[in-house]
Design an enzyme around this catalytic site. Structure first.
Site, PDB file in Angstrom:
ATOM      1  N   SER A  15       0.860  -1.181   0.000  1.00  0.00           N
ATOM      2  CA  SER A  15       0.000   0.000   0.000  1.00  0.00           C
ATOM      3  C   SER A  15       0.899   1.234   0.000  1.00  0.00           C
ATOM      4  CB  SER A  15      -0.897   0.016   1.236  1.00  0.00           C
ATOM      5  OG  SER A  15      -0.136   0.314   2.378  1.00  0.00           O
ATOM      6  N   LYS A  16       0.484   2.223  -0.758  1.00  0.00           N
ATOM      7  CA  LYS A  16       1.227   3.486  -0.775  1.00  0.00           C
ATOM      8  C   LYS A  16       0.558   4.372   0.269  1.00  0.00           C
ATOM      9  CE  LYS A  16       3.100   6.679  -4.216  1.00  0.00           C
ATOM     10  NZ  LYS A  16       4.516   6.577  -3.916  1.00  0.00           N
TER      11      LYS A  16
END
Ligand code: PPE
Length: 311
Positions: A162-163
Protein backbone atom coordinates in the site's frame (compact mmCIF):
# COMPACT_ATOMS: atom_id res chain seq x y z
CA UNK A 1 6.04 32.22 6.49
CA UNK A 2 7.10 31.56 2.90
CA UNK A 3 4.46 31.56 0.20
CA UNK A 4 3.24 28.19 -0.98
CA UNK A 5 4.46 26.72 -4.29
CA UNK A 6 0.85 25.65 -4.88
CA UNK A 7 -0.65 29.14 -4.77
CA UNK A 8 -2.68 29.94 -7.86
CA UNK A 9 -3.35 26.29 -8.72
CA UNK A 10 -6.73 24.58 -9.06
CA UNK A 11 -7.55 21.59 -6.87
CA UNK A 12 -10.18 18.85 -7.06
CA UNK A 13 -11.73 18.13 -3.66
CA UNK A 14 -14.50 15.58 -3.16
CA UNK A 15 -15.97 16.08 -6.60
CA UNK A 16 -15.55 19.85 -6.98
CA UNK A 17 -12.85 22.11 -8.37
CA UNK A 18 -11.59 24.75 -6.04
CA UNK A 19 -8.92 27.44 -5.84
CA UNK A 20 -5.86 27.20 -3.65
CA UNK A 21 -7.38 29.58 -1.07
CA UNK A 22 -10.36 27.25 -0.58
CA UNK A 23 -8.42 23.96 -0.72
CA UNK A 24 -8.12 23.62 3.05
CA UNK A 25 -8.69 20.80 5.51
CA UNK A 26 -9.45 20.68 9.23
CA UNK A 27 -6.65 20.81 11.80
CA UNK A 28 -8.38 17.83 13.40
CA UNK A 29 -8.37 15.69 10.25
CA UNK A 30 -7.82 12.13 11.42
CA UNK A 31 -5.10 11.54 8.78
CA UNK A 32 -3.06 14.51 10.02
CA UNK A 33 -2.90 13.08 13.53
CA UNK A 34 -2.37 9.38 12.83
CA UNK A 35 -1.15 9.16 9.23
CA UNK A 36 -3.79 6.89 7.73
CA UNK A 37 -4.28 7.71 4.07
CA UNK A 38 -3.20 6.58 0.62
CA UNK A 39 -1.81 8.51 -2.30
CA UNK A 40 -0.40 8.22 -5.81
CA UNK A 41 2.15 10.09 -7.85
CA UNK A 42 1.48 10.16 -11.58
CA UNK A 43 3.24 11.96 -14.42
CA UNK A 44 1.76 13.64 -17.44
CA UNK A 45 4.11 14.20 -20.41
CA UNK A 46 3.84 16.33 -23.51
CA UNK A 47 3.94 13.87 -26.38
CA UNK A 48 5.59 14.37 -29.76
CA UNK A 49 2.21 15.14 -31.33
CA UNK A 50 1.87 18.13 -28.99
CA UNK A 51 -0.92 16.52 -26.94
CA UNK A 52 -0.41 15.71 -23.27
CA UNK A 53 -0.70 12.13 -22.05
CA UNK A 54 -0.87 10.67 -18.55
CA UNK A 55 1.46 7.71 -18.06
CA UNK A 56 -0.27 4.51 -16.88
CA UNK A 57 -3.17 6.32 -15.25
CA UNK A 58 -5.35 3.21 -14.85
CA UNK A 59 -2.58 1.27 -13.12
CA UNK A 60 -2.00 4.12 -10.66
CA UNK A 61 -5.69 4.42 -9.83
CA UNK A 62 -5.93 0.66 -9.43
CA UNK A 63 -3.02 0.73 -6.96
CA UNK A 64 -4.64 3.64 -5.07
CA UNK A 65 -7.81 1.63 -4.52
CA UNK A 66 -5.81 -1.47 -3.60
CA UNK A 67 -4.00 0.64 -0.99
CA UNK A 68 -7.40 1.56 0.47
CA UNK A 69 -8.47 -2.10 0.41
CA UNK A 70 -5.33 -3.05 2.39
CA UNK A 71 -5.79 -0.13 4.82
CA UNK A 72 -9.56 -0.71 5.13
CA UNK A 73 -10.48 2.79 4.04
CA UNK A 74 -13.95 2.94 2.42
CA UNK A 75 -14.01 5.25 -0.61
CA UNK A 76 -17.15 7.01 -1.85
CA UNK A 77 -15.83 7.66 -5.35
CA UNK A 78 -15.28 5.09 -8.10
CA UNK A 79 -11.94 4.41 -9.79
CA UNK A 80 -13.40 5.95 -12.93
CA UNK A 81 -14.32 9.16 -11.10
CA UNK A 82 -10.87 9.58 -9.56
CA UNK A 83 -9.19 8.82 -12.90
CA UNK A 84 -11.47 11.43 -14.51
CA UNK A 85 -10.44 13.97 -11.85
CA UNK A 86 -6.77 13.32 -12.71
CA UNK A 87 -7.42 14.09 -16.39
CA UNK A 88 -9.51 17.16 -15.52
CA UNK A 89 -6.97 18.62 -13.09
CA UNK A 90 -4.37 18.73 -15.88
CA UNK A 91 -6.83 20.54 -18.14
CA UNK A 92 -8.06 22.95 -15.42
CA UNK A 93 -4.51 24.02 -14.65
CA UNK A 94 -3.58 24.22 -18.32
CA UNK A 95 -0.48 22.06 -17.88
CA UNK A 96 1.31 20.41 -20.78
CA UNK A 97 3.49 18.39 -18.40
CA UNK A 98 2.97 17.88 -14.68
CA UNK A 99 2.95 15.58 -11.69
CA UNK A 100 -0.50 14.53 -10.44
CA UNK A 101 -1.14 13.68 -6.79
CA UNK A 102 -4.44 12.00 -5.85
CA UNK A 103 -4.82 11.46 -2.10
CA UNK A 104 -7.44 9.65 -0.04
CA UNK A 105 -7.52 10.75 3.59
CA UNK A 106 -9.78 10.92 6.62
CA UNK A 107 -11.42 14.19 7.63
CA UNK A 108 -12.63 15.27 11.07
CA UNK A 109 -16.33 14.33 11.01
CA UNK A 110 -15.66 11.03 12.78
CA UNK A 111 -13.69 12.79 15.53
CA UNK A 112 -10.28 11.70 16.72
CA UNK A 113 -9.10 8.53 18.46
CA UNK A 114 -7.40 5.50 16.98
CA UNK A 115 -10.56 3.50 16.49
CA UNK A 116 -12.42 4.96 13.53
CA UNK A 117 -16.12 4.40 14.12
CA UNK A 118 -17.29 6.64 11.32
CA UNK A 119 -15.08 7.10 8.26
CA UNK A 120 -15.13 10.65 6.91
CA UNK A 121 -13.17 9.66 3.80
CA UNK A 122 -12.09 12.53 1.57
CA UNK A 123 -10.54 12.47 -1.88
CA UNK A 124 -8.41 15.23 -3.36
CA UNK A 125 -6.39 15.59 -6.54
CA UNK A 126 -3.78 18.24 -7.21
CA UNK A 127 -1.15 18.74 -9.88
CA UNK A 128 1.98 20.83 -10.22
CA UNK A 129 5.11 21.13 -12.32
CA UNK A 130 7.86 18.84 -11.08
CA UNK A 131 11.10 18.54 -13.03
CA UNK A 132 13.75 15.84 -12.63
CA UNK A 133 13.29 14.56 -9.04
CA UNK A 134 16.99 14.18 -8.30
CA UNK A 135 18.09 16.92 -10.68
CA UNK A 136 18.84 17.10 -14.42
CA UNK A 137 22.49 16.30 -13.86
CA UNK A 138 21.59 13.14 -11.92
CA UNK A 139 19.71 11.83 -14.94
CA UNK A 140 22.85 12.06 -17.08
CA UNK A 141 25.67 11.48 -14.60
CA UNK A 142 24.09 9.33 -11.90
CA UNK A 143 23.65 9.88 -8.18
CA UNK A 144 25.53 9.16 -5.02
CA UNK A 145 23.60 6.93 -2.61
CA UNK A 146 24.12 5.48 0.84
CA UNK A 147 22.70 2.48 2.59
CA UNK A 148 20.46 3.87 5.29
CA UNK A 149 20.86 3.26 9.00
CA UNK A 150 17.06 3.02 9.07
CA UNK A 151 15.60 -0.35 8.07
CA UNK A 152 12.55 -0.62 5.84
CA UNK A 153 9.58 -1.89 7.82
CA UNK A 154 9.00 -5.56 8.38
CA UNK A 155 6.15 -6.91 6.21
CA UNK A 156 4.08 -7.31 9.33
CA UNK A 157 4.71 -3.79 10.61
CA UNK A 158 3.47 -1.81 7.63
CA UNK A 159 2.30 -3.40 4.45
CA UNK A 160 4.55 -2.34 1.60
CA UNK A 161 2.02 -2.98 -1.14
CA UNK A 162 0.00 0.00 0.00
CA UNK A 163 1.23 3.49 -0.78
CA UNK A 164 0.16 4.70 2.66
CA UNK A 165 0.92 8.27 3.70
CA UNK A 166 2.20 7.44 7.22
CA UNK A 167 4.70 4.93 5.90
CA UNK A 168 6.67 7.78 4.40
CA UNK A 169 8.03 8.83 7.80
CA UNK A 170 10.51 5.99 7.33
CA UNK A 171 11.51 7.38 3.91
CA UNK A 172 11.77 10.95 5.22
CA UNK A 173 14.18 9.95 7.99
CA UNK A 174 16.32 7.93 5.58
CA UNK A 175 16.37 10.67 2.95
CA UNK A 176 17.33 13.34 5.49
CA UNK A 177 20.17 11.17 6.76
CA UNK A 178 21.40 10.58 3.19
CA UNK A 179 21.39 14.28 2.30
CA UNK A 180 23.07 15.21 5.61
CA UNK A 181 25.89 12.84 4.80
CA UNK A 182 26.47 14.34 1.37
CA UNK A 183 24.51 11.81 -0.68
CA UNK A 184 21.51 12.23 -2.97
CA UNK A 185 19.43 9.23 -1.97
CA UNK A 186 19.02 6.48 0.64
CA UNK A 187 18.95 2.77 -0.15
CA UNK A 188 17.03 0.84 2.45
CA UNK A 189 17.54 -2.71 3.70
CA UNK A 190 14.81 -4.85 5.21
CA UNK A 191 14.91 -6.06 8.81
CA UNK A 192 16.87 -9.16 7.70
CA UNK A 193 19.47 -7.01 5.93
CA UNK A 194 18.39 -7.58 2.31
CA UNK A 195 18.09 -4.67 -0.13
CA UNK A 196 14.55 -3.33 -0.52
CA UNK A 197 14.26 -0.04 -2.33
CA UNK A 198 15.28 3.59 -2.08
CA UNK A 199 13.34 6.21 -0.08
CA UNK A 200 11.05 6.83 -3.06
CA UNK A 201 12.24 4.50 -5.83
CA UNK A 202 12.63 0.84 -6.71
CA UNK A 203 16.14 -0.44 -7.32
CA UNK A 204 17.74 -2.49 -10.10
CA UNK A 205 21.19 -4.05 -10.43
CA UNK A 206 22.97 -5.09 -13.64
CA UNK A 207 25.69 -7.76 -13.40
CA UNK A 208 26.97 -10.46 -15.77
CA UNK A 209 24.40 -9.63 -18.43
CA UNK A 210 21.41 -9.98 -16.10
CA UNK A 211 19.16 -7.59 -14.25
CA UNK A 212 18.10 -8.22 -10.68
CA UNK A 213 15.53 -6.42 -8.56
CA UNK A 214 14.09 -7.28 -5.12
CA UNK A 215 10.80 -9.24 -5.21
CA UNK A 216 7.43 -7.61 -4.56
CA UNK A 217 7.21 -9.13 -1.09
CA UNK A 218 9.42 -6.35 0.29
CA UNK A 219 8.85 -3.31 -1.92
CA UNK A 220 6.21 -0.99 -3.30
CA UNK A 221 4.90 -2.54 -6.55
CA UNK A 222 6.25 0.34 -8.59
CA UNK A 223 4.50 1.12 -11.83
CA UNK A 224 7.77 2.35 -13.32
CA UNK A 225 9.35 -0.89 -12.01
CA UNK A 226 6.74 -2.96 -13.90
CA UNK A 227 7.15 -0.79 -17.00
CA UNK A 228 10.95 -1.03 -17.17
CA UNK A 229 10.82 -4.81 -16.54
CA UNK A 230 8.59 -5.11 -19.61
CA UNK A 231 10.83 -2.82 -21.70
CA UNK A 232 14.06 -4.61 -20.69
CA UNK A 233 12.59 -8.05 -21.42
CA UNK A 234 10.85 -7.14 -24.68
CA UNK A 235 13.11 -4.53 -26.20
CA UNK A 236 16.56 -4.95 -24.70
CA UNK A 237 16.82 -8.76 -24.58
CA UNK A 238 17.65 -8.72 -20.88
CA UNK A 239 16.65 -11.32 -18.36
CA UNK A 240 15.12 -9.74 -15.27
CA UNK A 241 15.23 -11.74 -12.05
CA UNK A 242 13.08 -10.75 -9.11
CA UNK A 243 15.27 -12.03 -6.29
CA UNK A 244 16.59 -11.06 -2.90
CA UNK A 245 19.67 -8.84 -3.18
CA UNK A 246 22.44 -8.29 -0.70
CA UNK A 247 24.30 -5.09 0.05
CA UNK A 248 27.60 -6.40 -1.34
CA UNK A 249 25.89 -7.25 -4.63
CA UNK A 250 25.27 -3.53 -5.03
CA UNK A 251 28.94 -2.70 -4.43
CA UNK A 252 30.23 -5.10 -7.10
CA UNK A 253 27.48 -4.49 -9.66
CA UNK A 254 28.34 -3.18 -13.12
CA UNK A 255 25.37 -0.81 -12.84
CA UNK A 256 22.71 0.19 -10.34
CA UNK A 257 19.71 2.35 -11.17
CA UNK A 258 16.53 3.56 -9.51
CA UNK A 259 13.03 3.84 -10.95
CA UNK A 260 9.96 5.77 -9.88
CA UNK A 261 7.34 8.12 -11.21
CA UNK A 262 9.15 11.13 -9.78
CA UNK A 263 12.71 9.82 -10.35
CA UNK A 264 11.88 8.15 -13.72
CA UNK A 265 15.07 6.14 -14.53
CA UNK A 266 18.00 7.51 -12.48
CA UNK A 267 21.47 5.91 -12.66
CA UNK A 268 23.52 5.44 -9.46
CA UNK A 269 27.26 6.12 -9.77
CA UNK A 270 28.38 5.66 -6.18
CA UNK A 271 27.16 3.80 -3.07
CA UNK A 272 28.79 4.04 0.38
CA UNK A 273 32.01 5.55 -1.05
CA UNK A 274 32.37 2.77 -3.61
CA UNK A 275 32.26 3.57 -7.31
CA UNK A 276 29.64 1.50 -9.12
CA UNK A 277 31.04 0.16 -12.39
CA UNK A 278 33.04 2.99 -13.94
CA UNK A 279 31.67 5.46 -11.42
CA UNK A 280 29.40 7.15 -13.96
CA UNK A 281 25.92 6.54 -15.36
CA UNK A 282 25.73 3.02 -16.81
CA UNK A 283 25.03 2.18 -20.46
CA UNK A 284 22.01 0.00 -19.72
CA UNK A 285 20.48 2.65 -17.44
CA UNK A 286 20.92 5.38 -20.05
CA UNK A 287 19.51 3.22 -22.86
CA UNK A 288 16.55 2.29 -20.68
CA UNK A 289 16.00 5.93 -19.74
CA UNK A 290 15.94 6.87 -23.41
CA UNK A 291 13.46 4.10 -24.27
CA UNK A 292 11.29 5.01 -21.27
CA UNK A 293 11.03 8.69 -22.26
CA UNK A 294 10.34 7.78 -25.88
CA UNK A 295 7.40 5.63 -24.74
CA UNK A 296 6.09 8.25 -22.28
CA UNK A 297 6.24 10.85 -25.08
CA UNK A 298 4.23 8.71 -27.47
CA UNK A 299 7.18 7.67 -29.64
CA UNK A 300 6.57 3.90 -29.54
CA UNK A 301 3.31 2.54 -30.97
CA UNK A 302 3.64 -0.74 -29.07
CA UNK A 303 3.18 1.03 -25.75
CA UNK A 304 0.40 3.47 -26.71
CA UNK A 305 -1.82 1.45 -24.35
CA UNK A 306 0.09 3.03 -21.44
CA UNK A 307 -0.97 6.56 -22.36
CA UNK A 308 -4.20 8.40 -21.52
CA UNK A 309 -4.42 11.50 -23.68
CA UNK A 310 -5.73 14.68 -22.12
CA UNK A 311 -8.08 16.25 -24.63
N1 PPE B 1 9.16 2.84 -3.76
C1 PPE B 1 8.74 3.86 -3.00
C2 PPE B 1 8.95 3.81 -1.54
C3 PPE B 1 8.12 4.96 -3.61
O1 PPE B 1 7.69 5.98 -2.86
C4 PPE B 1 7.95 4.99 -5.01
C5 PPE B 1 7.31 6.16 -5.69
C6 PPE B 1 8.40 3.88 -5.77
C7 PPE B 1 9.00 2.82 -5.09
C8 PPE B 1 8.20 3.79 -7.25
O2 PPE B 1 6.85 3.60 -7.59
P1 PPE B 1 6.25 4.12 -8.96
O3 PPE B 1 6.16 5.59 -8.88
O4 PPE B 1 4.91 3.47 -9.05
O5 PPE B 1 7.16 3.67 -10.05
N2 PPE B 1 7.49 7.41 -5.05
C9 PPE B 1 6.61 8.52 -5.35
C10 PPE B 1 6.72 9.65 -4.36
C11 PPE B 1 7.94 10.51 -4.40
C12 PPE B 1 7.82 11.72 -3.51
O6 PPE B 1 8.86 12.27 -3.11
O7 PPE B 1 6.70 12.15 -3.19
C13 PPE B 1 6.78 8.97 -6.80
O8 PPE B 1 7.77 8.67 -7.45
O9 PPE B 1 5.87 9.63 -7.29
Amino acid sequence: MNSSPFEGLKFWMDGKFTDYSQAKISVNSHSLHYGLGAFEGIRCYKTNSGKSAIFRLDEHIERLFKSCQILQIPVNFSEKEVAGACVDIVKKNGFEECYIRPIIYIGDAGGLGIFIKHFDTRVAVSAWKWGAYLGEEAMKKGIKARVSSYARFHVNTFMGMSKATGQYINSILAKKEAISSGCDEAIMLDTSGFVCEASGENIFVYSNGNIKTPPLSSVLPGITRASVIEIMKNDMGLEVMEERLTRDELYIAEEVFLTGTAAEVTPVREIDDRKIGKGSAGKIALELQDKFFKIAKGGNKKYEKWLTYVR
